[in-house]
Write a protein that holds these residues in place. Structure first.
Motif, PDB file in Angstrom:
ATOM      1  N   LYS A 185     -24.347  -8.622 -27.549  1.00 40.16           N
ATOM      2  CA  LYS A 185     -23.861  -9.944 -27.945  1.00 40.16           C
ATOM      3  C   LYS A 185     -22.600 -10.337 -27.173  1.00 40.16           C
ATOM      4  O   LYS A 185     -22.467 -11.479 -26.731  1.00 40.16           O
ATOM      5  CB  LYS A 185     -23.603  -9.996 -29.449  1.00 40.16           C
ATOM      6  N   ILE A 186     -21.687  -9.399 -27.007  1.00 38.34           N
ATOM      7  CA  ILE A 186     -20.477  -9.685 -26.225  1.00 38.34           C
ATOM      8  C   ILE A 186     -20.857 -10.012 -24.791  1.00 38.34           C
ATOM      9  O   ILE A 186     -20.328 -10.956 -24.189  1.00 38.34           O
ATOM     10  CB  ILE A 186     -19.482  -8.505 -26.283  1.00 38.34           C
ATOM     11  N   HIS A 187     -21.801  -9.256 -24.232  1.00 37.77           N
ATOM     12  CA  HIS A 187     -22.248  -9.521 -22.861  1.00 37.77           C
ATOM     13  C   HIS A 187     -22.740 -10.962 -22.742  1.00 37.77           C
ATOM     14  O   HIS A 187     -22.327 -11.688 -21.834  1.00 37.77           O
ATOM     15  CB  HIS A 187     -23.358  -8.539 -22.474  1.00 37.77           C
ATOM     16  N   ILE A 188     -23.604 -11.371 -23.652  1.00 36.55           N
ATOM     17  CA  ILE A 188     -24.168 -12.719 -23.588  1.00 36.55           C
ATOM     18  C   ILE A 188     -23.088 -13.788 -23.767  1.00 36.55           C
ATOM     19  O   ILE A 188     -23.089 -14.795 -23.064  1.00 36.55           O
ATOM     20  CB  ILE A 188     -25.298 -12.876 -24.628  1.00 36.55           C
ATOM     21  N   GLN A 189     -22.156 -13.569 -24.675  1.00 39.60           N
ATOM     22  CA  GLN A 189     -21.093 -14.547 -24.920  1.00 39.60           C
ATOM     23  C   GLN A 189     -20.099 -14.629 -23.772  1.00 39.60           C
ATOM     24  O   GLN A 189     -19.668 -15.718 -23.387  1.00 39.60           O
ATOM     25  CB  GLN A 189     -20.331 -14.198 -26.199  1.00 39.60           C
ATOM     26  N   GLU A 190     -19.711 -13.486 -23.226  1.00 38.55           N
ATOM     27  CA  GLU A 190     -18.592 -13.463 -22.289  1.00 38.55           C
ATOM     28  C   GLU A 190     -18.997 -13.405 -20.813  1.00 38.55           C
ATOM     29  O   GLU A 190     -18.180 -13.685 -19.950  1.00 38.55           O
ATOM     30  CB  GLU A 190     -17.663 -12.292 -22.617  1.00 38.55           C
ATOM     31  N   ILE A 191     -20.224 -13.030 -20.538  1.00 36.68           N
ATOM     32  CA  ILE A 191     -20.719 -13.021 -19.149  1.00 36.68           C
ATOM     33  C   ILE A 191     -21.903 -13.983 -19.107  1.00 36.68           C
ATOM     34  O   ILE A 191     -23.014 -13.619 -18.763  1.00 36.68           O
ATOM     35  CB  ILE A 191     -21.114 -11.590 -18.691  1.00 36.68           C
ATOM     36  N   ASN A 192     -21.645 -15.205 -19.499  1.00 39.46           N
ATOM     37  CA  ASN A 192     -22.728 -16.155 -19.735  1.00 39.46           C
ATOM     38  C   ASN A 192     -23.367 -16.740 -18.474  1.00 39.46           C
ATOM     39  O   ASN A 192     -24.356 -17.445 -18.565  1.00 39.46           O
ATOM     40  CB  ASN A 192     -22.256 -17.285 -20.661  1.00 39.46           C
ATOM     41  N   ARG A 193     -22.854 -16.432 -17.302  1.00 39.58           N
ATOM     42  CA  ARG A 193     -23.465 -16.943 -16.075  1.00 39.58           C
ATOM     43  C   ARG A 193     -24.104 -15.836 -15.238  1.00 39.58           C
ATOM     44  O   ARG A 193     -24.582 -16.087 -14.150  1.00 39.58           O
ATOM     45  CB  ARG A 193     -22.424 -17.673 -15.237  1.00 39.58           C
ATOM     46  N   GLY A 194     -24.079 -14.621 -15.729  1.00 39.82           N
ATOM     47  CA  GLY A 194     -24.606 -13.505 -14.964  1.00 39.82           C
ATOM     48  C   GLY A 194     -26.121 -13.400 -15.045  1.00 39.82           C
ATOM     49  O   GLY A 194     -26.755 -13.891 -15.982  1.00 39.82           O
ATOM     50  N   GLU A 237     -30.974 -10.783 -24.877  1.00 43.47           N
ATOM     51  CA  GLU A 237     -30.370  -9.740 -25.702  1.00 43.47           C
ATOM     52  C   GLU A 237     -31.250  -8.502 -25.826  1.00 43.47           C
ATOM     53  O   GLU A 237     -30.754  -7.376 -25.797  1.00 43.47           O
ATOM     54  CB  GLU A 237     -30.055 -10.302 -27.090  1.00 43.47           C
ATOM     55  N   LYS A 238     -32.567  -8.678 -25.954  1.00 41.36           N
ATOM     56  CA  LYS A 238     -33.457  -7.513 -26.082  1.00 41.36           C
ATOM     57  C   LYS A 238     -33.353  -6.617 -24.853  1.00 41.36           C
ATOM     58  O   LYS A 238     -33.264  -5.396 -24.960  1.00 41.36           O
ATOM     59  CB  LYS A 238     -34.909  -7.958 -26.274  1.00 41.36           C
ATOM     60  N   PHE A 239     -33.372  -7.240 -23.672  1.00 38.58           N
ATOM     61  CA  PHE A 239     -33.247  -6.476 -22.432  1.00 38.58           C
ATOM     62  C   PHE A 239     -31.905  -5.753 -22.383  1.00 38.58           C
ATOM     63  O   PHE A 239     -31.836  -4.576 -22.049  1.00 38.58           O
ATOM     64  CB  PHE A 239     -33.392  -7.395 -21.217  1.00 38.58           C
ATOM     65  N   LEU A 240     -30.831  -6.459 -22.717  1.00 36.81           N
ATOM     66  CA  LEU A 240     -29.496  -5.858 -22.666  1.00 36.81           C
ATOM     67  C   LEU A 240     -29.369  -4.694 -23.635  1.00 36.81           C
ATOM     68  O   LEU A 240     -28.739  -3.682 -23.306  1.00 36.81           O
ATOM     69  CB  LEU A 240     -28.432  -6.919 -22.950  1.00 36.81           C
ATOM     70  N   LYS A 241     -29.963  -4.806 -24.807  1.00 34.60           N
ATOM     71  CA  LYS A 241     -29.908  -3.690 -25.757  1.00 34.60           C
ATOM     72  C   LYS A 241     -30.613  -2.465 -25.176  1.00 34.60           C
ATOM     73  O   LYS A 241     -30.123  -1.340 -25.319  1.00 34.60           O
ATOM     74  CB  LYS A 241     -30.502  -4.100 -27.102  1.00 34.60           C
ATOM     75  N   LEU A 242     -31.724  -2.660 -24.502  1.00 29.33           N
ATOM     76  CA  LEU A 242     -32.417  -1.540 -23.859  1.00 29.33           C
ATOM     77  C   LEU A 242     -31.553  -0.929 -22.759  1.00 29.33           C
ATOM     78  O   LEU A 242     -31.416   0.297 -22.665  1.00 29.33           O
ATOM     79  CB  LEU A 242     -33.750  -2.004 -23.258  1.00 29.33           C
ATOM     80  N   LEU A 243     -30.952  -1.788 -21.935  1.00 27.09           N
ATOM     81  CA  LEU A 243     -30.139  -1.314 -20.829  1.00 27.09           C
ATOM     82  C   LEU A 243     -28.917  -0.538 -21.323  1.00 27.09           C
ATOM     83  O   LEU A 243     -28.649   0.574 -20.853  1.00 27.09           O
ATOM     84  CB  LEU A 243     -29.688  -2.483 -19.952  1.00 27.09           C
ATOM     85  N   TYR A 244     -28.201  -1.094 -22.279  1.00 27.12           N
ATOM     86  CA  TYR A 244     -27.008  -0.404 -22.769  1.00 27.12           C
ATOM     87  C   TYR A 244     -27.373   0.847 -23.565  1.00 27.12           C
ATOM     88  O   TYR A 244     -26.645   1.832 -23.537  1.00 27.12           O
ATOM     89  CB  TYR A 244     -26.109  -1.356 -23.557  1.00 27.12           C
ATOM     90  N   GLY A 245     -28.513   0.832 -24.217  1.00 23.63           N
ATOM     91  CA  GLY A 245     -29.000   2.035 -24.883  1.00 23.63           C
ATOM     92  C   GLY A 245     -29.286   3.137 -23.873  1.00 23.63           C
ATOM     93  O   GLY A 245     -28.988   4.312 -24.106  1.00 23.63           O
ATOM     94  N   ALA A 246     -29.840   2.750 -22.719  1.00 27.21           N
ATOM     95  CA  ALA A 246     -30.107   3.726 -21.656  1.00 27.21           C
ATOM     96  C   ALA A 246     -28.811   4.326 -21.139  1.00 27.21           C
ATOM     97  O   ALA A 246     -28.745   5.524 -20.830  1.00 27.21           O
ATOM     98  CB  ALA A 246     -30.886   3.065 -20.517  1.00 27.21           C
ATOM     99  N   MET A 247     -27.764   3.516 -21.070  1.00 24.91           N
ATOM    100  CA  MET A 247     -26.466   4.033 -20.610  1.00 24.91           C
ATOM    101  C   MET A 247     -25.885   5.031 -21.610  1.00 24.91           C
ATOM    102  O   MET A 247     -25.311   6.042 -21.217  1.00 24.91           O
ATOM    103  CB  MET A 247     -25.486   2.889 -20.384  1.00 24.91           C
ATOM    104  N   VAL A 248     -26.047   4.739 -22.892  1.00 25.29           N
ATOM    105  CA  VAL A 248     -25.533   5.643 -23.927  1.00 25.29           C
ATOM    106  C   VAL A 248     -26.234   6.991 -23.855  1.00 25.29           C
ATOM    107  O   VAL A 248     -25.613   8.037 -24.023  1.00 25.29           O
ATOM    108  CB  VAL A 248     -25.691   5.015 -25.336  1.00 25.29           C
ATOM    109  N   SER A 249     -27.532   6.985 -23.564  1.00 21.48           N
ATOM    110  CA  SER A 249     -28.287   8.237 -23.566  1.00 21.48           C
ATOM    111  C   SER A 249     -28.326   8.941 -22.213  1.00 21.48           C
ATOM    112  O   SER A 249     -28.802  10.064 -22.120  1.00 21.48           O
ATOM    113  CB  SER A 249     -29.716   7.985 -24.064  1.00 21.48           C
TER     114      SER A 249
END
Length: 153
Positions: A16-25, A32-44
């Motif tokens: 959510k922060i990514h979408i709000q604060e990096i809104n032109r990337g 959001e679904k894609f970003l949750k997968l990506l950041y989840g991959a980073m955590v693991s």
């Protein structure tokens, strides 16, 4: 404020922060679904990390990095291919998204200068109301520490 490695419970707030604060990337266009997968991959991932800044029990900023960004994305695609496809399907008809996908593929899997490091600082974002309070500096300092933990000079 607490600076720490992210946990699975933080992924939704980070996306959510990514979408709000990096809104032109480009990644924001993927949703959001894609970003949750990506950041989840980073955590693991053993070679990548996601750091969060927390205040009053909520995530107010994050930073991410990887010892080998090609490996991160390659592992991410292998592990979550069908979920990524489902998350991106409605967006695949957007010319900006398709162009961004091809650019990312060329960047990640095209020929690279062998002298360039494989490690990368990937992302940093702080909620608007917490900017200019040292959060980004603290996140960046922790990012440097985590890179050293991974053996990145």
């Amino acid at each position: 404020m607490i600076i720490r490695l992210a946990k699975w419970e933080d992924i939704q707030q980070v996306a959510k922060i990514h979408i709000q604060e990096i809104n032109r990337g480009f990644l924001t266009l993927l949703g959001e679904k894609f970003l949750k997968l990506l950041y989840g991959a980073m955590v693991s991932s053993a070679g990548s990390f996601l750091i969060v800044a927390e205040s009053d029990g909520r995530v107010i900023g994050f930073a991410s990095g990887s010892r080998d960004v090609r490996k991160l994305y390659s592992d991410f695609l292998k592990k979550y291919f069908l979920l990524i496809l489902c998350a991106m399907l409605p967006k695949l008809f957007n010319v900006k998204v398709l162009s961004g996908i091809f650019d990312m593929i060329r960047y990640l899997f095209g020929k690279k200068d062998p002298n360039l490091p494989r490690a990368e600082f990937l992302m940093l974002a702080v909620k608007k109301e917490f900017r200019n309070s040292g959060v980004a500096t603290s996140l960046f300092q922790e990012l440097i520490k985590q890179m050293k933990v991974l053996g990145v000079q």
